[in-house]
Enzyme design. Sequence first.
Site, PDB file in Angstrom:
ATOM      1  N   LYS A   1       0.853  -1.201   0.000  1.00  0.00           N
ATOM      2  CA  LYS A   1       0.000   0.000   0.000  1.00  0.00           C
ATOM      3  C   LYS A   1       0.887   1.248   0.000  1.00  0.00           C
ATOM      4  CE  LYS A   1      -3.941   1.935   2.588  1.00  0.00           C
ATOM      5  NZ  LYS A   1      -4.791   1.779   3.786  1.00  0.00           N
TER       6      LYS A   1
ATOM      7  N   SER B   1      -9.898  -0.376   7.014  1.00  0.00           N
ATOM      8  CA  SER B   1      -9.327  -0.236   5.675  1.00  0.00           C
ATOM      9  C   SER B   1      -8.607  -1.439   5.115  1.00  0.00           C
ATOM     10  CB  SER B   1      -8.363   0.953   5.655  1.00  0.00           C
ATOM     11  OG  SER B   1      -9.097   2.136   5.856  1.00  0.00           O
TER      12      SER B   1
ATOM     13  N   SER C   1      -9.829   2.011   2.864  1.00  0.00           N
ATOM     14  CA  SER C   1      -8.972   2.802   2.002  1.00  0.00           C
ATOM     15  C   SER C   1      -8.002   1.941   1.185  1.00  0.00           C
ATOM     16  CB  SER C   1      -8.173   3.804   2.828  1.00  0.00           C
ATOM     17  OG  SER C   1      -7.348   3.123   3.737  1.00  0.00           O
TER      18      SER C   1
END
Lengths: 104, 503, 500
Positions: free
Chosen positions: C81, C180, C156
């Site tokens: 990420k 997330s 997210s």
Amino acid sequence: MSADPVTSGITRDEVAHLARLARLAVTDAELDVFATQLDVILGAVARVGEVAADDIPPTSHAVPLRNVFRPDERHPGLDQEQALAGAPAAEDGRFRVPRILGEE
Amino acid sequence: MTTPTLVGYDEVLEHFDPVLGLEVHVELSTNTKMFCGCPTEFGAEPNTQVCPTCLGLPGSLPVVNRSAVESAIRIGLALNCSIAPWCRFARKNYFYPDMPKNFQTSQYDEPIAVNGYLDVELDDGSTVRVEIERAHMEEDTGKSLHVGGAAGRIHGAEYSLLDYNRAGVPLIEIVTKMIPGTRERAPEVARAYVTALRDLLRALGVSDVRMDQGSMRCDVNLSLSPRDSGVLGTRTETKNVNSLRSVERAVRYEMTRQAGVLLAGEAVVQETRHFEEASGTTRPGRRKETAEDYRYFPEPDLVPIAPPVEWVEELRGTLPELPWERRRRISAEWSLTDEELRDLVNAGALDLIEATVAAGAPAGEARSWWVAYLTQQANSRGVTLDALPVTPEQVARVIALVASGELNNKLARQVVDGVLAGEGSPDEVVTGRGLAIVSDDGALVAAVDEALAAQPDIAEKIRSGKVAAAGAIVGAVMKATSGKADAKRVRELVLQRCAPVRG
Amino acid sequence: MSELIRLTAAELAEKIHSREVSAVEVAQAHLDRIAAVDGTVHAFLHVASEAALVSAALVDDGLAAGVAPASPLAGVPLALKDVFTTIDMPTTAGSKILSGWRPPYDATLTTRLRAAGVTILGKTNMDEFAMGSSTEYSAYGPTRNPWATARIPGGSGGGSAAALAAFEAPLAVGTDTGGSVRQPAAMTGTVGVKPTYGGVSRYGLIACASSLDQGGPCARTVGDAALLHEVIAGYDPLDSTSIDEPVPAVVAAARLGASGDLSGVRVGVIRELGGEGYQAGVRSSFDAAVVQLQKLGAEIVEVSCPHFEYGLAAYYLILPSEVSSNLARFDAMRYGLRVGTGASAEEVMAATREAGFGPEVKRRIILGTYALSSGYYDAYYGQAQKVRTLIARDFAAAFTHADVLVSPTAPTTAFPIGDKVDDPLAMYLNDLATIPTNLAGTAALSVPSGLADDGLPVGLQVMAPALGEAVMYRVAAAYEAARDAEDGGPLIHRVPEVPA
């Protein structure tokens, strides 16, 4: 003393003031949208005030740690080039920034 | 802005009582910064003592320097504070380019030390107890250079250059409670407090405490209360106070300035002011729209500090004898009056005398040497006492030699001269210059007899009981031996030689 | 499409370490896959082809020289990420304000991955500064759900989850602040874990809400997630909130769970998160999952966590407050975007932040500034922190009656892109089941629990006490094995082929 749930909403002027405090040059259009949205959101989050929590201690740390220290010893850092690598502007080994209006 | 009307100092005090408050920031002399392992040395090339943490790079995290916490606790203990059993760091949020995170990691309503005091001695010997509100830990900011304006000032500058070497250096902020009741001595009290605090911190060894280098910074808060009313006036905060003398001057100026404002029927503006060294005046800082709301909240990246009692007591044991404790002890041990003690302190002789005593000399002798002969020597060379090329150990040795009879006072001074001239240690000088007292009785007797023979009428007087006349013979013997005789012994021998011979 | 990309991380590791296949070949297969489908999926913001192949080659060289692999995952590819700093790749946190920023340091997590010999393929897309539940707030465009490309993959960390579901990588790392990692896992039919707060180092993790953020492993199977968990977790002296305890033995626990026996395990169903008001298909999937756990020998108990209903409100006060402070550093002075010349520093700061931050970030900064203001602190931030204590106590009480707690991970399946992006409050509701865990600092994961009647994946959330990950992995592995047996194989292999 329980915290009174705040019933009055947030005004456009207040949003403008907060944006200034947070160094956000929001546009008028944004102010209109944000003011409405934040008013709704605040109304929703204000329900934390419904919980009777007078004698409840607040939690600021989920992990029950205390006294976490490091010894007073050197640890390698960055050299000047690395430090300035992402700088929008630099001069004489220092970060160059536009003139500052406020006082130190 | 109208030129302030300056009121005479006495007039100020006729109408008002000054209320003082002092905030002192101390840069700790730890090896590394408050929250990272970067060095804290003064004077390095810009941005060479930085890392992701003190630069506030995205993703960086702080870790507390244990040594800084120890210093904070020791400072708190030395100021007679209570050490909080539990405390936290908090974020103080505001935007300024010298703060990489645009918040300062500090302590807000949970500082590490609270409610202490410092007993401050004034020049006339009286003591004022200054109460300490709190001492807390925080981090220093980077340094900005303003380019293009007048004399590097921020006003009118075109741009600024930032160096973050100093960002993250540990600071302890020490805040006094309000100090009322100082009356006309407010400026003096302020100066004396900062001086005493400086001496204390120096004794603790936690900071260089150089106001000229910025490792100790003082902000002066002052308000005027209508005389004997007990009603507090509006307070101003004065920054950029870079010396002890400036502390005194800043207080004095603000007192007269505020009095002028108030007596003209106007209100004192609550503001931050800047002290101007050259003129000894203060000028207002940039007016802010609203008072700053720092939106303090507990620092989530750090966990609370709960110093165990054992640790605090261990640190209490490391406190050196604090300056006033030492002075009290010396006064008692050496039976000095306050005035005598003050003279010694002012002459810078206290440490030297103490060291001489520690090396084995009696206090009176030690004091006498340093305050009299050595001070004379220092003055004639135009240096301070501690710059003289003689050590307390050497002075103690000389005193010991006199005590054992190997030297008399006159010879002792010659030995000291020799040491000052770089001829070596006292013993080496004695040998080198041949200054040892002639203690061989045989040689002395011969010298005495010779002197008696040279002055037969004096000899007659001594024999007939006029003992005082022996002095002349002693003098002659001392001259004959170039002073290298123990006068007392010579006199004994003279009297012995003149004693009626028993048949 | 190369069959290598269909394998699990464990299978790939076995083949690489036995030298049946090279790490370079495995890396190349995944890079080819990314090139083929990421134009549609948009899981990646940056693909580091050269660096990945170099890293893979190093692993092969070591193995060829007879050196033992650096970790059980050496040579296995991974998608990271874009919120973790990487010294050799840009790190944007999904924001324009950090466009192209090259950090001068690696996150501890990055360092551990490199030391483990893992091949980092690139950085994945995310909602800006991890604020969002759909990845639509990324400044670089949304990521699409491989199951239905007109739909969101969750957020997210939608990029990491989509990369797994599109078989662009067998492993990924995300961060979970309010769900997330878990919610995108549910939306994409993959596994996502939020470790105990303090279990995975946050040094080098660009902060959203410091007291809630936690990095976690993402994979297509529970076993793979466990392997990755043991590589990334562990004490870090650079993070003051890092726990100095051994990493829970999750690989062993997953293996134990795969045997399919949960006798002796007490599973608590939280009344307040039972699915009332959730999408029907989500509700029925959850009910079936509970029945399944019972069949595996678990004892099902009902527990009540009465303060969970205030979790969303507390979260949306605490998070913006911390965010408003954490994001203050983005001011155009030292790195990142700078907008405006000739003006003052203050003007440049304001113009840059206006241009560099998206609407959701701005909203939360303003909200947080408000909640921390003097006069409002007690009623908002202060009160929210008290609710947090009550939620932690609810968990503690529940865990006296159950070893793990379960709930649906999210109230709905993946919704269409654009549906909620203008309705912040509607968007926030995605997190109501996942938020309590972040507030309490305990552990939780999402494991696939089948497809809803709309054909989209549903996730089962399994929650454990702090440092109790082992039992959580055990239950998840047992459930996964039972599901795979019933479905005739992992459902993830039924994901439709990604359209060009």
